[in-house]
Structures are given as C-alpha cells and as structure tokens.
Design an enzyme around this catalytic site. Structure first.
Site, short mmCIF file in Angstrom:
data_model
loop_
_atom_site.label_atom_id
_atom_site.label_comp_id
_atom_site.label_asym_id
_atom_site.label_seq_id
_atom_site.Cartn_x
_atom_site.Cartn_y
_atom_site.Cartn_z
N ALA A 339 -3.07 -11.37 -8.80
CA ALA A 339 -4.29 -11.22 -9.67
C ALA A 339 -3.75 -9.49 -10.65
CB ALA A 339 -5.16 -10.63 -8.52
N ASN A 362 4.37 -5.79 4.05
CA ASN A 362 4.43 -4.42 3.35
C ASN A 362 4.76 -3.08 3.87
OD1 ASN A 362 2.39 -3.47 3.71
ND2 ASN A 362 1.08 -4.62 2.31
N CYS A 446 17.51 -13.05 -4.10
CA CYS A 446 16.56 -12.95 -3.36
C CYS A 446 14.80 -11.85 -4.36
CB CYS A 446 17.28 -11.49 -2.13
SG CYS A 446 17.35 -12.15 -0.98
N ASP A 451 10.36 -3.44 0.22
CA ASP A 451 10.82 -2.91 1.23
C ASP A 451 11.69 -4.43 2.08
OD1 ASP A 451 9.90 -0.50 0.85
OD2 ASP A 451 7.96 -1.33 0.64
#
Length: 463
Positions: A339, A362, A446, A451
């Site tokens: 979004a 997160n 990756c 984090d």
C-alpha cells in the site's frame, strides 16, 4: 517462616518514573549521608580527572571524562563516586574505590538514559520547600535499570548527562573507544582499505592489498569469472547507506545497475554480502522491491540482476543453481507494505525462485516484546531489572514452594511477552539458510533490509 516485608519506600520499579514526575517515596540512605564529609573527601582527593588516571580498574586507553562525587546508587542505597569514561560508566564505592558491578555499565550497552526527580516525604511543615532528589536513570540493553542520585544544588548531574550524550553519540566514528584501545588486529584501521581487502579475498585475490592510492585512482575495480567490484557508489550518490564499493555479478554493467536500483526502496539494489569461493554459494542483500499495491509492477533490469546471481561455474556451467529469496518479514507485513509502494518479489518473475518468509516482526513489535520480558523479570526473576531481589519485592518467592498457580502464571506471562517466539524465528531462519548454503550450495537474496534481515545476516556471517 514469615518472609521479610518489602521496603515501603518504593511501591513500583524505578523504571516507571518519567522525566518530569515528582514522586512521593522513601529516601533510602540519602538523609543519613554525611554530605560535609563527602565534600571534604572530594577536596582532599582533588576534583580533576587526573586523580583517577592511575586506577587499576581502567582499561588500556580508557580515560575519565567526568567525575561525580557523593553520588548514591539508588538500587542499593550505596554512596560512592561516579566516573564517565570513553568506554563505560564506573561506580566506585566510597572510601575503598572498589568497582560496584551493578552501577557499572559499558556505554555500548546503554539503551537510553534520562533525568528524573523524586520528592521525599517528610513530617516537617517545610517539606514543600525541600528540593526534589536529582536522579539519573540509565536503562541498559542487558535489562538493567540503574538509578543514580546526585547532591542537590550542584551541577554534577548535568555534567554527567552531557558527557553521556557526547560519548554515546560521538561526532566522529574515530572517537569511539574501539578505535582508541591500541592497534587494530587487522593491521589497518582504514575502513575502506579493509573493505577492499575483504572483497579481494572473496574474489580469490588475497595476495593483493588495498591502498589509498588504489582508492583515489579507482584501480580497485577488479573481477573474476563471476563477480566484479563496482565503484558506482564512490561518492555515495547512488545509495547513501551502501559502502563506496560493492560486489555485483560480472555480467551486469553499471548502466544496468543504475536502472535496476530505481526499482528498490532507497536504491538499495541487490549486492553481495558473502560468497564461498569453493562452492560458489552467495548471500546477497537488498531492500524490498517497489511492486505497488497490486503487486504487479516489474523491472526487467532488476530481474536480470537477480538472475545473474544464479550463474554456475565448472562442469555444471549452463545449469542454474537454485536461488532462494528470503524475506525476513511476516507475509502479511510484506502485503501491507504494498500500500506504500513496497511489497515482495514474485517467484514467477525471478526464474521460479521460491520466496521464503521467516515471520520476524518489525522493530516496534520487538521493543514491545522486550518491554514485556523486562516486566516478567521484574515480577518473577531472581533479581529484577533495577537490582532488587524479587523475594523482597513480592513478599515471597514466585517460583518454588510448591505454588503451582504462581508457576503457571509466571509461564503464562513469559509466553505472553512473545520474546521466545521472536528468538525462535530468528534462530530458525538463520539455521535454515545456513543449511541450504551448506547442503545445496544455494544462492540467497535476503530482501527487505529490515531489522530481521540484519539479525539473520549477523547470525549467518558469524556462524
């Protein structure tokens, strides 16, 4: 046996006092301290940092920045001297100058620190005129919460606070203690030269040594059969968070890299983080692709760059090695980022490369979970985060004593923190990638660079 009653001076952990709060509470040993005696000791010992230059507890190149005399370690109600060095906060007991472990913490393990105020109860009618106790609360990444009390009508707390600001967030990276504690084990402290030397090793050219002359004239852009070093970011104009040089597939030109970077968030295009010279396995990193809300945006240049990581050497040349795209986020987070223009790769667009989501939350969820874990330790741990025994906190042991309901409640609270699930996801993700690299010599991209990706990369590179 009746357990001892908890002290009435503190009804909640010290961590809950805010910057501006003035709280009623006990004074501990503050009222019994002989301030005049502390003043005379300070005068006798001197107020300059040279008086502590020969302390046996100081490490190599560790120097005292600021001292605070007559400081009280509120956690233990012990008076002493507080020293801020270029490496840590040291708290020395009054008189003996022995280091108090609870009040000593390295600067690198400090999560945050703030000034607080604590008003002391008194039966005196003039109590409202008594100044509040000046406190400095230090929260550590090791779950310690250390509180120091400073003498009123002094500027010691301000001096210590300012010194912590300077030392924990220095203006130059070279001001960190790690660069002052003797010669580097690498024999070369220049980060650019060390980075290039690592690239030379990955390219199988360990005999070469990087130099500033090589960096200035741009002659470091070497290559082998698969990879090359690009200087496209030499002025950090391409991506400010990437190094001045990075490794990419040899078959991709700088012009194609420029086109591909626009499809990645903050221009963090896929670059090599690690490769195995023997098997050819590669781990690369990038930010999330900008596929948009409908997940239908594509970039031919980005797809070509990712496909170039699959080239194979030797007798199997022409056969494409399996490429996994590892996304550290939960799948729902990747979809939600669409979004805002982000999202995740589609396996149909990247040579049928499987997309693996590891479900690592997160940083905001991690912090909330960490806070709940600290609450759990405050209530059920052998020692709470502010150094007090949980036995004294809660008038009895939480574990043991045959109290099954207390044990069940404790386990439930630990599970509700979600911390063990977070740790499990990080460890399981790192183990899965390491196994694929070792068994299949697989290639990994990756993505997302959040984090969780940093945590996965750290485990992989130190395995």
């Amino acid at each position: 046996m009746t357990p001892p009653r908890p002290p009435s001076g503190r009804q909640r952990p010290l961590r809950y006092y805010s910057d501006s709060e003035r709280t009623e509470g006990g004074s501990g040993s503050w009222d019994t301290l002989e301030w005049n005696k502390l003043d005379s000791q300070q005068t006798a010992s001197g107020s300059s940092s040279t008086s502590f230059a020969n302390l046996s507890c100081l490490l190599e190149s560790e120097r005292v920045i600021v001292e605070g005399y007559g400081v009280v370690l509120i956690n233990t109600d012990e008076a002493g001297t507080l020293l801020v060095t270029n490496f840590r906060i040291l708290f020395l007991s009054e008189g003996t100058r022995k280091v108090i472990p609870l009040g000593t913490i390295p600067l690198a393990t400090i999560e945050k620190f703030n000034k607080t105020a604590l008003k002391v109860q008194s039966n005196n009618r003039q109590s409202d005129k008594n100044p509040p106790r000046r406190l400095l609360q230090v929260t550590g990444k090791d779950m310690r919460i250390i509180v120091y009390g400073f003498r009123p009508k002094t500027k010691q707390r301000r001096s210590v606070f300012d010194a912590l600001l300077r030392c924990t967030k220095p203006e130059r990276v070279w001001d960190l203690y790690t660069f002052a504690c003797g010669p580097s084990k690498f024999g070369n402290a220049n980060p650019k030269e060390r980075l290039l030397n690592e690239y030379f090793r990955l390219l199988g050219k360990s005999s070469l040594r990087a130099s500033m002359d090589m960096i200035e004239d741009g002659s470091f852009t070497l290559e082998n059969e698969l990879w090359r070093i690009s200087d496209l970011n030499s002025n950090y104009n391409l991506c400010q968070t990437y190094p001045f040089a990075f490794m990419v597939p040899k078959s991709i030109s700088d012009e194609e890299l420029l086109q591909a970077c626009s499809f990645r968030a903050k221009c963090r295009l896929p670059v090599i983080t690690w490769c195995q010279p023997g098997s050819g396995a590669v781990i690369a990193r990038s930010s999330q692709p900008l596929v948009g809300l409908m997940m239908n945006m594509r970039s031919n240049f980005d797809e070509k760059l990712v496909a170039a990581f699959c080239t194979q050497l030797g007798a199997n040349k022409g056969e494409r090695r399996k490429l996994y795209i590892a996304d550290a986020r939960p799948r729902k987070n990747a979809l939600a980022n669409g979004a805002m223009g982000g999202g995740s790769e589609s396996s149909s667009n990247y040579f049928q490369s499987p997309i693996v989501f590891f479900g690592i939350d997160n940083i905001h969820a991690m912090r909330e979970s960490y806070s709940r874990l600290r609450d759990y330790l405050d209530m059920h741990g052998a020692t709470s985060s502010d150094g007090r025994s949980s036995f004294l906190r809660h008038t009895g042991w939480t574990w043991g004593g045959g109290n099954l309901s207390s044990m069940s409640a404790s386990v439930s609270l630990l599970g509700d923190s979600g911390w063990l699930i977070h740790i499990q996801n990080v460890l399981a993700g790192a183990a899965w990638i390491a196994a694929r690299v070792a068994v299949e010599s697989a290639w990994f991209l990756c993505t997302a660079v959040m984090d969780g990706t940093e945590q996965l990369s750290s485990f992989l590179l130190h395995a």
